[in-house]
Scaffold this motif. Structure first.
Motif, PDB file in Angstrom:
ATOM      1  N   ARG A 142      13.006  -1.040  -2.757  1.00  0.00           N
ATOM      2  CA  ARG A 142      13.443  -0.166  -3.844  1.00  0.00           C
ATOM      3  C   ARG A 142      12.245   0.433  -4.571  1.00  0.00           C
ATOM      4  N   MET A 143      11.180  -0.361  -4.788  1.00  0.00           N
ATOM      5  CA  MET A 143      10.009   0.163  -5.494  1.00  0.00           C
ATOM      6  C   MET A 143       9.261   1.183  -4.653  1.00  0.00           C
ATOM      7  N   LYS A 144       9.197   0.966  -3.346  1.00  0.00           N
ATOM      8  CA  LYS A 144       8.557   1.973  -2.492  1.00  0.00           C
ATOM      9  C   LYS A 144       9.351   3.281  -2.535  1.00  0.00           C
TER      10      LYS A 144
ATOM     11  N   ALA B  41       8.996   9.372  -7.325  1.00  0.00           N
ATOM     12  CA  ALA B  41       8.105   9.781  -8.419  1.00  0.00           C
ATOM     13  C   ALA B  41       7.010  10.718  -7.916  1.00  0.00           C
ATOM     14  N   ILE B  42       6.458  10.430  -6.760  1.00  0.00           N
ATOM     15  CA  ILE B  42       5.411  11.297  -6.206  1.00  0.00           C
ATOM     16  C   ILE B  42       5.981  12.665  -5.848  1.00  0.00           C
TER      17      ILE B  42
ATOM     18  N   PRO C  17      -1.852   1.156  -5.778  1.00  0.00           N
ATOM     19  CA  PRO C  17      -1.489   0.498  -4.519  1.00  0.00           C
ATOM     20  C   PRO C  17      -2.306  -0.770  -4.339  1.00  0.00           C
ATOM     21  N   ARG C  18      -1.709  -1.745  -3.680  1.00  0.00           N
ATOM     22  CA  ARG C  18      -2.359  -3.017  -3.349  1.00  0.00           C
ATOM     23  C   ARG C  18      -2.790  -3.798  -4.598  1.00  0.00           C
ATOM     24  N   SER C  19      -2.191  -3.511  -5.739  1.00  0.00           N
ATOM     25  CA  SER C  19      -2.546  -4.191  -6.983  1.00  0.00           C
ATOM     26  C   SER C  19      -1.565  -5.316  -7.279  1.00  0.00           C
TER      27      SER C  19
ATOM     28  N   ASP D  94       0.835  -1.196   0.000  1.00  0.00           N
ATOM     29  CA  ASP D  94       0.000   0.000   0.000  1.00  0.00           C
ATOM     30  C   ASP D  94       0.874   1.253   0.000  1.00  0.00           C
ATOM     31  N   PHE D  95       0.346   2.318  -0.565  1.00  0.00           N
ATOM     32  CA  PHE D  95       1.002   3.618  -0.509  1.00  0.00           C
ATOM     33  C   PHE D  95      -0.058   4.679  -0.806  1.00  0.00           C
TER      34      PHE D  95
END
Length: 348
Positions: free
Chosen positions: A322-324, A330-331, A306-308, A7-8
């Motif tokens: 790393r992806m978080k 990016a955000i 998120p959560r996908s 989640d994010f």
């Protein structure tokens, strides 16, 4: 794994409502071992190497969103019906998400725009329905072009498509009818970029995976082990197998353009001891951290929900931490997210 790990928070204003124009002006985040590099998609010829092979998904999105009426007859009222085609079952039969499912019964006949007629053949426990259309094959697809609407996801203008989306939601490589969602990483490529990539010594090949809407939906269970993926039909043709073999022999890398091409290649490699062979059939592969990748070295993909299942896939490919961090970068730098948004370059 706990789904909450994936989640994010994403500001709504970063959800892209239209693609970049021109398409290759979209931003590209290079997620490298040494850090993050901010680029645009047209920089790809210098980010990849001569001898690399880019694998595209050549599926074509069909206008899969239909509106119709179930005639009530003497004892029942007419009911407005919406149907989203999900997957071809054979002949004129399609698995669909329909509403209002509670107002439908097996045997009901539905009249859609453009003269399309269908009968409700089955109502499944998960709320999906099987519709048997009176037309099939090319005759059905021709009628669908006039009857259906582009199946935009709900985060793009509430899912309401307009005339621009007929071309915007289609990749340069689209030629095989069957998807109800776009392989969105391919949306960034232009003829000019393809020429520049060829001049840089980067080869291309195609696979086909007909993308279903389930691929992009958030996971609604709390543990990944409880989630069931919808099956999708795909094909890896012999010329693509040969191109991958040549690339490997020459020391090049396989670059998947999108998660759909990756899922197909890794499905085949998983079942063939790491080898990519000519193949066609259905795959419901669900990739989460711990998966052993054997076919793809680099991945170009959009920023996902998120959560996908897709954020789980990229976390498996490049690492969850790393992806978080990449998504936080990016955000902070106002990248555009989801189907019409920007993209990133990931290394296994």
């Amino acid at each position: 794994m706990r789904v909450g790990l994936f989640d994010f928070a994403l500001p709504d204003e970063l959800i892209a409502q239209r693609p970049a124009c021109p398409r290759d002006s979209a931003r590209l985040l290079d997620v490298a071992a040494a850090g993050f590099g901010d680029h645009v998609v047209r920089d790809l010829p210098k980010l990849l190497r001569p001898g690399d092979l880019m694998v595209f998904n050549d599926t074509r999105v069909i206008p899969a969103r239909l509106k119709g009426v179930r005639a009530g007859g003497q004892s029942r009222r007419d009911v407005a019906v919406e149907a989203l085609l999900v997957r071809k079952l054979g002949g004129g039969r399609w698995l669909c998400f329909g509403r209002p499912v509670k107002r439908l019964k097996v045997g009901d006949r539905i009249s859609f725009a453009g003269g399309l007629q269908a009968m409700v053949e089955m109502i499944n426990a998960d709320g999906s329905i099987a519709l048997a259309f009176e037309r099939s094959g090319s005759d059905f697809l021709a009628a669908l072009e006039g009857a259906g609407a582009v199946p935009l996801p709900p985060y793009i203008r509430g899912g309401i498509a307009d005339a621009r989306d007929r071309t915007d939601y289609q990749t340069l490589f689209a030629k095989v009818d069957g998807s109800v969602a776009a392989p969105t990483a391919g949306l960034h490529f232009t003829p000019e970029l393809m020429t520049a990539l060829a001049q840089a010594g980067i080869a291309t090949a195609n696979v086909t995976l007909h993308v279903g809407p389930g691929t992009f939906q958030p996971v609604r269970v709390e543990d990944t082990g409880q989630h069931a993926m919808h099956a999708e039909w795909g094909e890896v043709p012999p010329p693509t197998v040969k191109a991958i073999e040549r690339t490997r022999q020459a020391g090049g890398r396989v670059v998947s353009i999108g998660t759909t091409a990756l899922r197909l290649l890794e499905s085949v490699a998983r079942d063939n001891d790491g080898a990519v062979t000519a193949w066609s059939g259905e795959t419901d592969i669900f990739i989460t951290p711990g998966f052993r990748f054997r076919a793809v070295d680099l991945l170009i993909t959009n920023f996902h929900l998120p959560r996908s299942t897709l954020f789980m896939l990229v976390s498996a490919f490049a690492g969850l931490d790393r992806m978080k961090a990449a998504y936080a970068h990016a955000i902070a730098r106002r990248y555009r997210f989801y189907s019409y948004g920007d993209c990133c370059l990931l290394r296994r």
